[in-house]
Design an enzyme around this catalytic site. Structure first.
Site, mmCIF file in Angstrom:
data_model
loop_
_atom_site.group_PDB
_atom_site.id
_atom_site.type_symbol
_atom_site.label_atom_id
_atom_site.label_comp_id
_atom_site.label_asym_id
_atom_site.label_seq_id
_atom_site.Cartn_x
_atom_site.Cartn_y
_atom_site.Cartn_z
ATOM 1 N N PRO A 1 -52.385 -12.942 24.531
ATOM 2 C CA PRO A 1 -52.732 -11.511 24.577
ATOM 3 C C PRO A 1 -52.179 -10.818 25.826
ATOM 4 C CG PRO A 1 -54.687 -12.844 24.110
ATOM 5 C CD PRO A 1 -53.590 -13.789 24.461
ATOM 6 N N GLU B 1 -58.544 -21.849 22.673
ATOM 7 C CA GLU B 1 -58.668 -22.050 24.106
ATOM 8 C C GLU B 1 -57.567 -21.378 24.900
ATOM 9 O OE1 GLU B 1 -60.518 -26.353 24.122
ATOM 10 O OE2 GLU B 1 -58.530 -26.326 23.244
ATOM 11 N N ARG C 1 -35.620 -13.099 9.763
ATOM 12 C CA ARG C 1 -35.015 -12.203 8.769
ATOM 13 C C ARG C 1 -33.838 -11.414 9.339
ATOM 14 N NH1 ARG C 1 -36.634 -7.286 8.518
ATOM 15 N NH2 ARG C 1 -36.714 -7.037 6.267
ATOM 16 N N ASP D 1 -33.832 -1.118 7.865
ATOM 17 C CA ASP D 1 -35.285 -1.202 7.939
ATOM 18 C C ASP D 1 -35.872 -0.092 8.795
ATOM 19 O OD1 ASP D 1 -35.419 -3.444 6.440
ATOM 20 O OD2 ASP D 1 -35.766 -4.835 8.101
HETATM 21 C C1 JD8 Z 1 -52.754 -17.106 21.620
HETATM 22 C C2 JD8 Z 1 -55.892 -18.821 22.035
HETATM 23 C C3 JD8 Z 1 -57.607 -17.104 21.626
HETATM 24 C C4 JD8 Z 1 -57.423 -16.994 24.153
HETATM 25 C C5 JD8 Z 1 -60.133 -16.171 24.212
HETATM 26 C C6 JD8 Z 1 -59.975 -15.555 21.950
HETATM 27 C C7 JD8 Z 1 -50.978 -13.139 20.689
HETATM 28 N N1 JD8 Z 1 -51.952 -10.365 20.086
HETATM 29 C C8 JD8 Z 1 -52.744 -11.454 20.297
HETATM 30 N N2 JD8 Z 1 -54.068 -11.444 20.261
HETATM 31 N N3 JD8 Z 1 -54.543 -12.653 20.518
HETATM 32 C C9 JD8 Z 1 -53.522 -13.512 20.704
HETATM 33 C C10 JD8 Z 1 -53.694 -14.936 21.028
HETATM 34 C C11 JD8 Z 1 -54.989 -15.449 21.159
HETATM 35 C C12 JD8 Z 1 -55.140 -16.793 21.524
HETATM 36 C C13 JD8 Z 1 -54.047 -17.622 21.738
HETATM 37 C C14 JD8 Z 1 -52.586 -15.766 21.258
HETATM 38 C C15 JD8 Z 1 -54.540 -18.902 22.063
HETATM 39 N N4 JD8 Z 1 -56.259 -17.559 21.733
HETATM 40 C C16 JD8 Z 1 -58.323 -17.044 22.964
HETATM 41 C C17 JD8 Z 1 -58.266 -17.234 25.412
HETATM 42 C C18 JD8 Z 1 -59.392 -16.277 25.507
HETATM 43 N N5 JD8 Z 1 -59.229 -15.905 23.108
HETATM 44 C C19 JD8 Z 1 -52.345 -12.765 20.573
HETATM 45 N N6 JD8 Z 1 -49.874 -13.456 20.783
#
Ligand code: JD8
Length: 238
Positions: free
Chosen positions: A83, A110, A148, A163
């Protein structure tokens, strides 16, 4: 999850034709203890577990050792889905599609030990500002958008150059038969058979739709001076 990508659709065709390949690697296979431990408690306390660095480093290093002899493998992007990454876009998909190899790292549930970002990942990507439970879906989005754009994958019928988001505009409205459904007609111009008029209408509708729904996209779109005028006139009349 990744099996669903390779078992049908345009990717199966692309894989069968050896244009692309997708491999998955389980970090659990790169552990050395009896319990195949991939995570541990966070230093300093706090909720949840953290993925340990060793299995991730060893997985990626095994992949790199396996691909190092291959064409274009030098400088392979190692992308951590998170994120906190830079926001994914068509532009990034296009850049990624030019690499012969990509390595994507996705955790599940995690967090990941910070040393993976600092000393292993070359790039961090997020697919949008919402919370997922893991990086797998995000990795699939990145892989799909990039694959793609690999020449030959879509075949000749559909060109990724046209696109939406490649043109920088949203798509124009589309219609098919019947010409009237429940009293709702189809724009007359589409039934006219006049290809030049239809092309103008498509382009105009794409511009209007983008202006109404995603005006911020218009700043980067390639508009003709006539199209700029349509935009300016509409913005003044509001
Ligand atoms: C990788 C674990 C979940 C991370 C608690 C819930 C991308 N746009 C995006 N939103 N969320 C992700 C994403 C979430 C992830 C992981 C990507 C690995 N989680 C965990 C730690 C804190 N959350 C993403 N790209």
């Amino acid at each position: 999850m990744f099996q669903s990508m390779v078992s049908d659709g345009i990717f199966k065709r692309a894989i069968d034709r050896r244009l692309v390949s997708i491999n998955t690697h389980n970090i659990r296979d790169y552990t050395h203890d009896k319990h195949h431990t991939v995570d541990d408690y966070p230093y300093g306390g706090g909720a949840g577990m953290v993925l340990k660095p060793e299995p991730i480093f060893e997985t990626v290093e095994a992949i790199l050792a396996d691909t190092s002899g291959k064409d274009g493998a030098k400088g392979t992007p190692i992308i951590l889905l998170t994120p906190q990454g830079r926001l994914f876009s068509q532009q990034i998909a296009l850049e990624l599609s030019k690499n012969s190899h990509l390595i994507l790292i996705c955790g599940h549930y995690e967090g990941v030990d910070e040393r993976v970002r600092e000393h292993l990942a070359t790039d961090e990507i997020s697919i949008g500002d919402y919370v997922l439970s893991g990086g797998e879906l995000a990795a699939m989005v990145v892989v799909e958008a990039a694959i793609r754009l690999v020449p030959g994958v879509l075949g000749s019928a559909a060109s990724p150059i046209d696109d939406s988001h490649a043109t920088g505009l949203l798509e124009y409205p589309q219609y098919t038969r019947p010409p009237e459904y429940r009293g709702w007609g189809v724009p007359e111009v589409l039934l006219s058979g006049n290809h030049a008029r239809v092309a103008r209408w498509h382009r105009e509708q794409a511009v209007i739709r983008t202006l109404e729904r995603r005006p911020e996209l218009l700043a980067k779109a390639n508009l003709s001076s006539a199209e700029r005028e349509i935009v300016d006139r509409r913005q003044q009349s509001k």
